[in-house]
Design a protein around this motif. Structure first.
Motif, PDB file in Angstrom:
ATOM      1  N   HIS A  31      -0.550  -4.980  11.259  1.00  0.00           N
ATOM      2  CA  HIS A  31       0.294  -5.409  10.146  1.00  0.00           C
ATOM      3  C   HIS A  31       1.231  -4.293   9.713  1.00  0.00           C
ATOM      4  O   HIS A  31       0.812  -3.139   9.589  1.00  0.00           O
ATOM      5  CB  HIS A  31      -0.567  -5.839   8.949  1.00  0.00           C
ATOM      6  CG  HIS A  31      -1.543  -6.913   9.290  1.00  0.00           C
ATOM      7  ND1 HIS A  31      -1.188  -8.233   9.454  1.00  0.00           N
ATOM      8  CD2 HIS A  31      -2.875  -6.859   9.527  1.00  0.00           C
ATOM      9  CE1 HIS A  31      -2.250  -8.939   9.763  1.00  0.00           C
ATOM     10  NE2 HIS A  31      -3.287  -8.129   9.822  1.00  0.00           N
ATOM     11  N   ARG A  33       4.643  -3.367   6.933  1.00  0.00           N
ATOM     12  CA  ARG A  33       5.439  -3.764   5.773  1.00  0.00           C
ATOM     13  C   ARG A  33       6.452  -2.669   5.502  1.00  0.00           C
ATOM     14  O   ARG A  33       6.147  -1.482   5.647  1.00  0.00           O
ATOM     15  CB  ARG A  33       4.525  -3.950   4.562  1.00  0.00           C
ATOM     16  CG  ARG A  33       5.261  -4.428   3.338  1.00  0.00           C
ATOM     17  CD  ARG A  33       4.297  -4.784   2.236  1.00  0.00           C
ATOM     18  NE  ARG A  33       5.035  -5.152   1.038  1.00  0.00           N
ATOM     19  CZ  ARG A  33       4.493  -5.274  -0.132  1.00  0.00           C
ATOM     20  NH1 ARG A  33       3.197  -5.094  -0.293  1.00  0.00           N
ATOM     21  NH2 ARG A  33       5.240  -5.601  -1.177  1.00  0.00           N
ATOM     22  N   THR A  59       1.348   0.398  -3.680  1.00  0.00           N
ATOM     23  CA  THR A  59       1.359  -0.900  -3.012  1.00  0.00           C
ATOM     24  C   THR A  59      -0.028  -1.291  -2.513  1.00  0.00           C
ATOM     25  O   THR A  59      -0.357  -2.471  -2.444  1.00  0.00           O
ATOM     26  CB  THR A  59       2.363  -0.880  -1.842  1.00  0.00           C
ATOM     27  OG1 THR A  59       3.659  -0.647  -2.381  1.00  0.00           O
ATOM     28  CG2 THR A  59       2.371  -2.175  -1.068  1.00  0.00           C
TER      29      THR A  59
END
Length: 148
Positions: A31, A33, A59
């Motif tokens: 993943h 981001r 975050t």
């Protein structure tokens, strides 16, 4: 062994001081981001480097093992070498001057305390893929700040 969150950060400011931007690439397993932002007012490159690091750590929603990569020796040395002394001296430098960017250093201290962070320095603009991505995100944040 818990999985590691890899974070790559960068800041940009042009002129310095002037408008600024910051960028972050986060990776956890497969993943990824990206984060970016900016400030249209007068800021500094150091403030943008700190902001990128703070926003990245904030975050994360739960305590994590983090490998944080920055091309800022100011950020890496500040958090790994200088901060303990600043706190002992009431946020004063070794020459008894107020610590610059104390507000952001305090935020970074709190954000980093919520995780198990290992700090890495990478040479900026040297072809490191994730650092180059973070740089582009910081530039995007700078351009968005200028346009606002």
């Amino acid at each position: 062994m818990p999985a590691v969150v890899e974070i790559f950060t960068d800041g940009a400011c042009r002129p310095n001081p002037g408008p600024g931007g910051w960028g972050v690439v986060l990776r956890y397993g497969a993943h990824e981001r990206e984060l970016s932002g900016g400030e249209a007012g007068v800021t500094t490159n150091n403030r943008m480097e700190l902001t990128a690091t703070i926003r990245a750590l904030e975050t994360l929603t739960r305590r994590s093992v983090v490998h944080l990569h920055t091309d800022s020796t100011y950020v890496r040395n500040g958090i790994t070498r200088w901060m303990d002394g600043w706190k002992r001296r009431g946020w004063r430098t070794g020459s008894d001057q107020p610590v610059k960017n104390e507000d952001l250093w305090r935020e970074l201290d709190a954000a980093a305390a919520r995780h198990d962070v290992e700090w890495f320095w990478v040479r900026g603009h040297a072809g490191h893929p994730e650092n180059e991505r973070a740089d582009k995100l910081a530039e995007r944040g700078l351009e968005e700040a200028r346009a606002s």
